[in-house]
Design a protein around this motif. Structure first.
Motif, short mmCIF file in Angstrom:
data_model
loop_
_atom_site.label_atom_id
_atom_site.label_comp_id
_atom_site.label_asym_id
_atom_site.label_seq_id
_atom_site.Cartn_x
_atom_site.Cartn_y
_atom_site.Cartn_z
N TYR A 72 3.50 -2.91 -5.37
CA TYR A 72 2.72 -1.76 -5.22
C TYR A 72 1.44 -1.80 -4.37
N SER A 75 2.31 -2.15 -0.85
CA SER A 75 2.43 -0.65 -0.22
C SER A 75 1.05 0.24 -0.35
N LYS A 104 -2.07 6.69 -3.81
CA LYS A 104 -2.28 6.26 -2.45
C LYS A 104 -3.06 7.07 -1.64
N LYS A 178 7.16 6.37 -4.22
CA LYS A 178 8.48 5.73 -3.24
C LYS A 178 9.51 6.51 -3.30
#
Length: 288
Positions: A72, A75, A104, A178
Protein backbone atom coordinates in the motif's frame (compact mmCIF):
# COMPACT_ATOMS: atom_id res chain seq x y z
CA UNK A 1 3.07 -6.53 15.66
CA UNK A 2 2.02 -3.43 17.54
CA UNK A 3 -1.60 -2.69 18.45
CA UNK A 4 -2.23 -0.57 15.33
CA UNK A 5 -0.84 -3.28 13.01
CA UNK A 6 -2.94 -5.93 14.76
CA UNK A 7 -6.08 -3.86 14.23
CA UNK A 8 -5.28 -3.44 10.51
CA UNK A 9 -4.57 -7.20 10.29
CA UNK A 10 -7.92 -7.94 11.92
CA UNK A 11 -9.62 -5.49 9.57
CA UNK A 12 -8.43 -7.53 6.56
CA UNK A 13 -9.91 -10.82 7.85
CA UNK A 14 -13.07 -12.07 6.16
CA UNK A 15 -15.96 -12.23 8.61
CA UNK A 16 -14.56 -9.38 10.72
CA UNK A 17 -17.22 -6.70 10.26
CA UNK A 18 -17.59 -3.62 12.45
CA UNK A 19 -19.53 -5.44 15.22
CA UNK A 20 -17.17 -8.42 15.29
CA UNK A 21 -14.20 -6.10 15.79
CA UNK A 22 -16.14 -4.22 18.48
CA UNK A 23 -16.72 -7.49 20.39
CA UNK A 24 -13.02 -8.40 20.13
CA UNK A 25 -11.93 -4.88 21.18
CA UNK A 26 -14.28 -4.83 24.18
CA UNK A 27 -12.88 -8.18 25.41
CA UNK A 28 -9.25 -7.38 24.61
CA UNK A 29 -8.63 -3.63 24.04
CA UNK A 30 -4.90 -4.09 23.47
CA UNK A 31 -5.44 -7.08 21.12
CA UNK A 32 -2.69 -8.90 23.04
CA UNK A 33 -4.40 -12.31 22.79
CA UNK A 34 -5.38 -11.97 19.12
CA UNK A 35 -3.19 -14.86 17.95
CA UNK A 36 -3.36 -17.05 21.06
CA UNK A 37 -7.15 -17.34 21.49
CA UNK A 38 -8.26 -20.88 20.56
CA UNK A 39 -11.18 -22.01 18.37
CA UNK A 40 -13.56 -22.78 21.25
CA UNK A 41 -12.96 -19.35 22.81
CA UNK A 42 -13.53 -17.62 19.46
CA UNK A 43 -16.75 -19.59 18.87
CA UNK A 44 -18.02 -18.49 22.29
CA UNK A 45 -17.00 -14.88 21.80
CA UNK A 46 -18.09 -14.10 18.25
CA UNK A 47 -21.69 -13.82 17.07
CA UNK A 48 -20.97 -15.27 13.59
CA UNK A 49 -21.91 -18.61 11.93
CA UNK A 50 -19.26 -21.35 11.90
CA UNK A 51 -18.52 -21.07 8.15
CA UNK A 52 -17.72 -17.37 8.63
CA UNK A 53 -15.72 -18.15 11.75
CA UNK A 54 -13.60 -20.65 9.80
CA UNK A 55 -12.87 -18.06 7.09
CA UNK A 56 -12.05 -15.50 9.77
CA UNK A 57 -9.60 -17.83 11.55
CA UNK A 58 -8.01 -18.93 8.28
CA UNK A 59 -7.28 -15.28 7.40
CA UNK A 60 -6.25 -14.40 10.94
CA UNK A 61 -3.48 -17.00 10.91
CA UNK A 62 -2.39 -16.85 7.28
CA UNK A 63 -2.62 -13.25 6.03
CA UNK A 64 0.63 -11.33 5.66
CA UNK A 65 -0.73 -7.92 6.52
CA UNK A 66 2.68 -6.29 7.07
CA UNK A 67 3.57 -7.16 3.47
CA UNK A 68 0.22 -5.75 2.35
CA UNK A 69 0.92 -2.51 4.21
CA UNK A 70 4.30 -2.20 2.44
CA UNK A 71 2.54 -2.67 -0.92
CA UNK A 72 0.00 0.00 0.00
CA UNK A 73 2.78 2.40 0.98
CA UNK A 74 4.43 1.78 -2.42
CA UNK A 75 1.17 2.97 -4.00
CA UNK A 76 1.05 5.98 -1.59
CA UNK A 77 -1.92 4.46 0.24
CA UNK A 78 -1.73 5.03 4.00
CA UNK A 79 -3.75 3.80 6.98
CA UNK A 80 -5.24 5.65 9.89
CA UNK A 81 -6.68 3.70 12.81
CA UNK A 82 -8.97 4.77 15.62
CA UNK A 83 -5.89 4.55 17.90
CA UNK A 84 -4.12 7.35 15.99
CA UNK A 85 -4.01 10.94 17.27
CA UNK A 86 -4.69 12.25 13.75
CA UNK A 87 -7.97 10.30 13.49
CA UNK A 88 -10.64 12.91 12.58
CA UNK A 89 -12.26 14.28 15.74
CA UNK A 90 -15.77 14.63 14.26
CA UNK A 91 -15.74 11.08 12.91
CA UNK A 92 -14.74 9.69 16.29
CA UNK A 93 -17.93 11.14 17.81
CA UNK A 94 -20.30 8.94 15.77
CA UNK A 95 -21.84 5.77 17.16
CA UNK A 96 -19.89 3.43 14.83
CA UNK A 97 -16.67 5.13 13.65
CA UNK A 98 -14.55 3.15 11.16
CA UNK A 99 -11.80 1.17 12.92
CA UNK A 100 -9.43 1.80 10.02
CA UNK A 101 -9.39 4.37 7.21
CA UNK A 102 -7.29 3.87 4.08
CA UNK A 103 -6.39 7.09 2.29
CA UNK A 104 -4.42 8.66 -0.51
CA UNK A 105 -3.78 12.39 -0.76
CA UNK A 106 -3.66 15.30 1.66
CA UNK A 107 -4.32 13.95 5.16
CA UNK A 108 -4.43 17.49 6.59
CA UNK A 109 -7.93 17.93 5.09
CA UNK A 110 -9.21 15.59 7.83
CA UNK A 111 -8.38 18.19 10.49
CA UNK A 112 -9.97 21.18 8.72
CA UNK A 113 -12.98 23.08 10.00
CA UNK A 114 -15.99 23.98 7.82
CA UNK A 115 -16.58 20.57 6.30
CA UNK A 116 -19.72 20.25 4.19
CA UNK A 117 -21.04 16.92 2.92
CA UNK A 118 -22.83 17.20 -0.42
CA UNK A 119 -25.04 14.36 -1.69
CA UNK A 120 -27.80 13.85 -4.20
CA UNK A 121 -29.25 11.87 -7.04
CA UNK A 122 -27.17 10.02 -9.64
CA UNK A 123 -29.41 11.56 -12.32
CA UNK A 124 -29.64 15.28 -11.54
CA UNK A 125 -31.82 17.70 -13.50
CA UNK A 126 -30.36 20.79 -15.17
CA UNK A 127 -31.97 22.80 -12.33
CA UNK A 128 -30.15 20.69 -9.71
CA UNK A 129 -26.78 21.10 -11.44
CA UNK A 130 -27.22 24.86 -11.90
CA UNK A 131 -28.32 25.34 -8.26
CA UNK A 132 -25.42 23.18 -7.00
CA UNK A 133 -22.90 25.36 -8.84
CA UNK A 134 -24.49 28.64 -7.68
CA UNK A 135 -24.51 27.55 -4.01
CA UNK A 136 -21.19 25.71 -3.89
CA UNK A 137 -18.85 28.19 -5.62
CA UNK A 138 -18.94 30.90 -2.90
CA UNK A 139 -18.38 28.20 -0.22
CA UNK A 140 -15.39 26.74 -2.07
CA UNK A 141 -13.92 30.24 -2.35
CA UNK A 142 -14.35 30.63 1.42
CA UNK A 143 -12.28 27.47 1.98
CA UNK A 144 -15.09 25.07 2.88
CA UNK A 145 -13.96 21.45 2.47
CA UNK A 146 -16.50 19.70 0.21
CA UNK A 147 -17.02 16.01 1.05
CA UNK A 148 -18.90 13.62 -1.21
CA UNK A 149 -19.07 10.00 -2.35
CA UNK A 150 -17.44 9.96 -5.83
CA UNK A 151 -20.70 8.53 -7.26
CA UNK A 152 -22.26 9.55 -10.58
CA UNK A 153 -24.40 12.69 -10.62
CA UNK A 154 -24.43 15.23 -7.79
CA UNK A 155 -21.44 13.62 -5.99
CA UNK A 156 -19.15 13.78 -9.02
CA UNK A 157 -20.31 17.30 -9.89
CA UNK A 158 -19.59 18.55 -6.33
CA UNK A 159 -16.02 17.26 -6.55
CA UNK A 160 -15.55 18.71 -10.05
CA UNK A 161 -16.85 22.19 -9.13
CA UNK A 162 -14.50 22.23 -6.12
CA UNK A 163 -11.44 21.01 -8.07
CA UNK A 164 -12.04 23.45 -10.95
CA UNK A 165 -12.05 26.28 -8.43
CA UNK A 166 -8.80 25.05 -6.82
CA UNK A 167 -10.73 24.17 -3.65
CA UNK A 168 -10.41 21.30 -1.17
CA UNK A 169 -12.42 18.11 -1.51
CA UNK A 170 -12.58 14.72 0.19
CA UNK A 171 -13.95 11.74 -1.72
CA UNK A 172 -15.30 8.79 0.29
CA UNK A 173 -15.43 5.47 -1.56
CA UNK A 174 -17.67 2.47 -0.90
CA UNK A 175 -15.09 -0.07 -2.09
CA UNK A 176 -11.29 -0.06 -1.85
CA UNK A 177 -8.89 2.56 -3.23
CA UNK A 178 -7.53 0.10 -5.79
CA UNK A 179 -11.05 -0.77 -7.02
CA UNK A 180 -12.53 2.60 -8.00
CA UNK A 181 -16.29 2.42 -8.54
CA UNK A 182 -17.98 3.52 -10.73
CA UNK A 183 -15.26 2.99 -13.39
CA UNK A 184 -16.58 6.07 -15.22
CA UNK A 185 -15.25 8.20 -12.31
CA UNK A 186 -11.74 6.69 -12.33
CA UNK A 187 -10.13 9.89 -13.72
CA UNK A 188 -12.04 12.01 -11.19
CA UNK A 189 -10.91 9.74 -8.33
CA UNK A 190 -7.28 10.11 -9.48
CA UNK A 191 -7.64 13.89 -9.53
CA UNK A 192 -9.10 13.83 -6.01
CA UNK A 193 -6.11 11.74 -4.81
CA UNK A 194 -3.67 14.22 -6.40
CA UNK A 195 -5.33 17.49 -5.38
CA UNK A 196 -7.47 16.53 -2.39
CA UNK A 197 -8.01 13.37 -0.36
CA UNK A 198 -9.58 10.02 -1.23
CA UNK A 199 -10.55 7.73 1.66
CA UNK A 200 -12.26 4.40 2.28
CA UNK A 201 -13.06 2.16 5.20
CA UNK A 202 -12.71 -0.86 2.90
CA UNK A 203 -9.26 -2.46 2.42
CA UNK A 204 -7.77 -1.22 -0.89
CA UNK A 205 -8.12 -4.43 -2.94
CA UNK A 206 -11.76 -5.10 -2.03
CA UNK A 207 -14.40 -4.43 -4.70
CA UNK A 208 -17.44 -2.31 -3.87
CA UNK A 209 -20.63 -4.17 -3.02
CA UNK A 210 -24.13 -2.67 -2.58
CA UNK A 211 -24.13 -3.00 1.24
CA UNK A 212 -20.97 -0.85 1.48
CA UNK A 213 -22.64 2.33 0.24
CA UNK A 214 -24.86 3.05 3.27
CA UNK A 215 -21.70 2.53 5.37
CA UNK A 216 -19.86 5.00 3.15
CA UNK A 217 -22.73 7.47 3.65
CA UNK A 218 -22.28 7.44 7.43
CA UNK A 219 -18.61 8.45 6.92
CA UNK A 220 -19.64 11.40 4.72
CA UNK A 221 -22.04 12.52 7.50
CA UNK A 222 -19.52 11.76 10.24
CA UNK A 223 -16.76 13.88 8.69
CA UNK A 224 -19.12 16.79 7.93
CA UNK A 225 -20.38 19.57 10.17
CA UNK A 226 -23.41 19.74 7.92
CA UNK A 227 -24.84 17.81 4.96
CA UNK A 228 -26.41 19.48 1.92
CA UNK A 229 -28.87 17.31 -0.04
CA UNK A 230 -29.30 18.69 -3.56
CA UNK A 231 -31.82 16.42 -5.30
CA UNK A 232 -33.16 13.10 -4.04
CA UNK A 233 -36.02 10.83 -4.90
CA UNK A 234 -38.48 9.70 -2.24
CA UNK A 235 -36.38 6.61 -1.40
CA UNK A 236 -32.77 7.49 -1.93
CA UNK A 237 -29.30 6.80 -0.52
CA UNK A 238 -28.92 10.56 -0.01
CA UNK A 239 -31.73 10.42 2.55
CA UNK A 240 -29.78 7.73 4.47
CA UNK A 241 -26.87 10.21 4.61
CA UNK A 242 -29.22 12.96 5.84
CA UNK A 243 -30.72 10.62 8.45
CA UNK A 244 -27.23 9.70 9.71
CA UNK A 245 -26.32 13.41 9.87
CA UNK A 246 -29.39 14.09 12.05
CA UNK A 247 -28.52 11.16 14.33
CA UNK A 248 -24.99 12.57 14.75
CA UNK A 249 -26.37 16.02 15.60
CA UNK A 250 -25.17 17.62 12.35
CA UNK A 251 -26.98 20.26 10.33
CA UNK A 252 -29.04 19.09 7.35
CA UNK A 253 -29.57 21.47 4.43
CA UNK A 254 -31.83 20.80 1.44
CA UNK A 255 -32.43 22.41 -1.92
CA UNK A 256 -36.15 23.02 -2.49
CA UNK A 257 -37.47 21.83 -5.85
CA UNK A 258 -40.38 21.63 -8.21
CA UNK A 259 -43.23 19.70 -6.55
CA UNK A 260 -43.85 17.77 -9.80
CA UNK A 261 -40.22 16.64 -10.14
CA UNK A 262 -39.49 13.13 -8.72
CA UNK A 263 -35.89 14.33 -8.10
CA UNK A 264 -37.18 16.90 -5.58
CA UNK A 265 -39.62 14.71 -3.61
CA UNK A 266 -36.95 13.64 -1.11
CA UNK A 267 -35.49 17.12 -0.55
CA UNK A 268 -38.91 18.78 -0.22
CA UNK A 269 -39.84 16.13 2.35
CA UNK A 270 -36.58 16.84 4.25
CA UNK A 271 -37.46 20.54 4.40
CA UNK A 272 -40.96 19.67 5.63
CA UNK A 273 -39.34 17.49 8.32
CA UNK A 274 -37.13 20.36 9.51
CA UNK A 275 -34.04 20.49 7.29
CA UNK A 276 -32.83 24.01 6.54
CA UNK A 277 -34.07 25.30 3.20
CA UNK A 278 -31.16 26.54 1.06
CA UNK A 279 -31.48 28.94 -1.87
CA UNK A 280 -28.02 30.54 -1.63
CA UNK A 281 -24.69 29.85 0.06
CA UNK A 282 -25.67 32.28 2.81
CA UNK A 283 -28.04 29.85 4.57
CA UNK A 284 -25.19 27.34 4.90
CA UNK A 285 -22.65 29.97 6.01
CA UNK A 286 -25.00 31.27 8.70
CA UNK A 287 -25.25 27.85 10.34
CA UNK A 288 -21.47 27.38 10.29
Amino acid sequence: MNKKEKLIHLHHCRGAGWKTIQVIMSKDPSLSSLFTTNYVEWAKMLPIPSNKLNLFLKDLHSLHSIEKLKKYEDSQIHCLTIFDDEYPFLLKQIFDPPWVLYFKGDKKLLTRKNTLGVVGTRKPTSYGLEALKTILLPLVKKKFVIISGVAAGIDAESHKITLREGGDTIGVLGGGLKQIYPKSNFTLAEEIMNKGLLISETPPEVKAEPWMFPLRNRIISGLSQGVFVVEAKERSGSLITAQAALEYGREVFALPGNVTSPESLGTNQLIYDGAKLVFSSRQIEEEF
